[in-house]
Design a protein around this motif. Structure first.
Motif, PDB file in Angstrom:
ATOM      1  N   ALA A 163       0.877  -1.174   0.000  1.00  0.00           N
ATOM      2  CA  ALA A 163       0.000   0.000   0.000  1.00  0.00           C
ATOM      3  C   ALA A 163       0.911   1.220   0.000  1.00  0.00           C
ATOM      4  O   ALA A 163       1.809   1.329   0.832  1.00  0.00           O
ATOM      5  N   ASP A 164       0.723   2.100  -0.956  1.00  0.00           N
ATOM      6  CA  ASP A 164       1.493   3.339  -1.059  1.00  0.00           C
ATOM      7  C   ASP A 164       0.545   4.480  -0.703  1.00  0.00           C
ATOM      8  O   ASP A 164      -0.271   4.906  -1.514  1.00  0.00           O
ATOM      9  N   LEU A 165       0.629   4.947   0.564  1.00  0.00           N
ATOM     10  CA  LEU A 165      -0.272   5.972   1.076  1.00  0.00           C
ATOM     11  C   LEU A 165       0.330   7.350   0.870  1.00  0.00           C
ATOM     12  O   LEU A 165       1.528   7.527   1.035  1.00  0.00           O
ATOM     13  N   PHE A 166      -0.508   8.326   0.548  1.00  0.00           N
ATOM     14  CA  PHE A 166      -0.036   9.659   0.140  1.00  0.00           C
ATOM     15  C   PHE A 166       0.916   9.450  -1.040  1.00  0.00           C
ATOM     16  O   PHE A 166       2.041   9.930  -1.045  1.00  0.00           O
ATOM     17  N   LEU A 172       5.840   2.116  -7.336  1.00  0.00           N
ATOM     18  CA  LEU A 172       6.392   1.719  -8.642  1.00  0.00           C
ATOM     19  C   LEU A 172       7.717   0.989  -8.478  1.00  0.00           C
ATOM     20  O   LEU A 172       7.955  -0.036  -9.135  1.00  0.00           O
ATOM     21  N   GLU A 173       8.561   1.493  -7.609  1.00  0.00           N
ATOM     22  CA  GLU A 173       9.850   0.836  -7.357  1.00  0.00           C
ATOM     23  C   GLU A 173       9.628  -0.575  -6.795  1.00  0.00           C
ATOM     24  O   GLU A 173      10.301  -1.524  -7.202  1.00  0.00           O
ATOM     25  N   ALA A 174       8.670  -0.708  -5.886  1.00  0.00           N
ATOM     26  CA  ALA A 174       8.363  -2.021  -5.316  1.00  0.00           C
ATOM     27  C   ALA A 174       7.841  -2.983  -6.386  1.00  0.00           C
ATOM     28  O   ALA A 174       8.267  -4.147  -6.451  1.00  0.00           O
ATOM     29  N   LEU A 175       6.930  -2.512  -7.227  1.00  0.00           N
ATOM     30  CA  LEU A 175       6.422  -3.362  -8.314  1.00  0.00           C
ATOM     31  C   LEU A 175       7.548  -3.767  -9.261  1.00  0.00           C
ATOM     32  O   LEU A 175       7.638  -4.918  -9.679  1.00  0.00           O
ATOM     33  N   ALA A 198       7.216  -6.891  -6.330  1.00  0.00           N
ATOM     34  CA  ALA A 198       6.005  -6.926  -5.504  1.00  0.00           C
ATOM     35  C   ALA A 198       4.859  -7.453  -6.351  1.00  0.00           C
ATOM     36  O   ALA A 198       4.786  -7.182  -7.548  1.00  0.00           O
ATOM     37  N   SER A 199       3.961  -8.209  -5.745  1.00  0.00           N
ATOM     38  CA  SER A 199       2.868  -8.817  -6.513  1.00  0.00           C
ATOM     39  C   SER A 199       1.757  -7.831  -6.830  1.00  0.00           C
ATOM     40  O   SER A 199       1.116  -7.932  -7.869  1.00  0.00           O
ATOM     41  N   GLN A 200       1.527  -6.880  -5.920  1.00  0.00           N
ATOM     42  CA  GLN A 200       0.432  -5.931  -6.117  1.00  0.00           C
ATOM     43  C   GLN A 200       0.719  -4.667  -5.325  1.00  0.00           C
ATOM     44  O   GLN A 200       1.319  -4.721  -4.246  1.00  0.00           O
ATOM     45  N   ALA A 201       0.261  -3.535  -5.841  1.00  0.00           N
ATOM     46  CA  ALA A 201       0.371  -2.267  -5.116  1.00  0.00           C
ATOM     47  C   ALA A 201      -0.940  -1.511  -5.227  1.00  0.00           C
ATOM     48  O   ALA A 201      -1.540  -1.440  -6.298  1.00  0.00           O
ATOM     49  N   ALA A 221      -1.556  -3.085 -10.310  1.00  0.00           N
ATOM     50  CA  ALA A 221      -1.783  -1.901  -9.479  1.00  0.00           C
ATOM     51  C   ALA A 221      -3.258  -1.537  -9.411  1.00  0.00           C
ATOM     52  O   ALA A 221      -4.020  -1.777 -10.342  1.00  0.00           O
ATOM     53  N   SER A 222      -3.628  -0.946  -8.277  1.00  0.00           N
ATOM     54  CA  SER A 222      -4.947  -0.355  -8.079  1.00  0.00           C
ATOM     55  C   SER A 222      -4.742   1.086  -7.648  1.00  0.00           C
ATOM     56  O   SER A 222      -3.831   1.377  -6.870  1.00  0.00           O
ATOM     57  N   LEU A 223      -5.591   1.971  -8.142  1.00  0.00           N
ATOM     58  CA  LEU A 223      -5.511   3.388  -7.804  1.00  0.00           C
ATOM     59  C   LEU A 223      -6.773   3.783  -7.053  1.00  0.00           C
ATOM     60  O   LEU A 223      -7.883   3.528  -7.523  1.00  0.00           O
TER      61      LEU A 223
END
Length: 185
Positions: free
Chosen positions: A46-49, A57-60, A64-67, A93-95
């Motif tokens: 989870a990328d908050l703020f 993006l760096e994690a994906l 990473a499997s999902q962000a 990814a989900s936004l």
């Protein structure tokens, strides 16, 4: 600004310009991911703020499997979408265009669990402490979960927020990093 490593290494990321925009610098992102190492592979993020989305993006890019990117600003979310497309990572990814506190309530309601939560709020508003307090009250982290907080150096964070305990702190110029784990570990 570019993706530092992984499948999208070297891809230039677009970001908003302005007083309230402070994308995580490459050297700070590199330090975070050097610390996290292989822990990223297969992780749910989870990328908050989210801002530019650079952390998620760096994690994906690194496996990473999902962000899930949470950002209230429409133009920032459009920029994240553009960056996801440029990195060929949009499928994982989900936004969410909403306030972080609304997203946290939704995650709680839906019993969502994350392996890693990035928390990079705007400086000068005490949002890091307020958000850590909320995260510490709800079971959002997997058993091996971790919260990585980017905050302004000189602005202290507590050693504990509910079920979250500080594990490590580091400073990189104006940016401080703090790593929080569920207290049982």
């Amino acid at each position: 600004m570019r993706v530092v490593a992984g499948s999208a290494k070297g891809t230039r990321l677009r970001c908003q310009r302005g007083v309230n925009v402070r994308p995580a610098l490459e050297k700070v992102r590199e330090a975070i991911f050097d610390i996290l190492g292989p822990y990223i592979s297969g992780a749910r993020i989870a990328d908050l703020f989210a801002g530019s989305g650079a952390l998620g993006l760096e994690a994906l890019s690194r496996g990473a499997s999902q962000a899930v990117f949470v950002e209230v600003d429409y133009s920032s979310l459009q920029m994240i979408k553009t960056n996801l497309d440029a990195c060929h990572l949009a499928a994982r990814a989900s936004l969410l265009r909403m306030k972080v506190e609304t997203a946290l309530a939704r995650f709680r309601r839906d019993k969502e669990v994350f392996d890693l939560i990035f928390l990079d709020p705007p400086y000068g508003q005490d949002l890091a402490s307020l958000t850590l307090t909320k995260i510490g009250r709800i079971p959002l982290l997997s058993e091996l979960g971790l919260v990585v907080v980017l905050h302004e150096t000189g602005v202290p964070l507590a050693d504990r927020y509910g079920a979250l305990a500080l594990r490590e702190k580091r400073n990189y110029g104006r940016t401080g990093l703090a790593f929080f784990l569920p207290e049982a570990r």
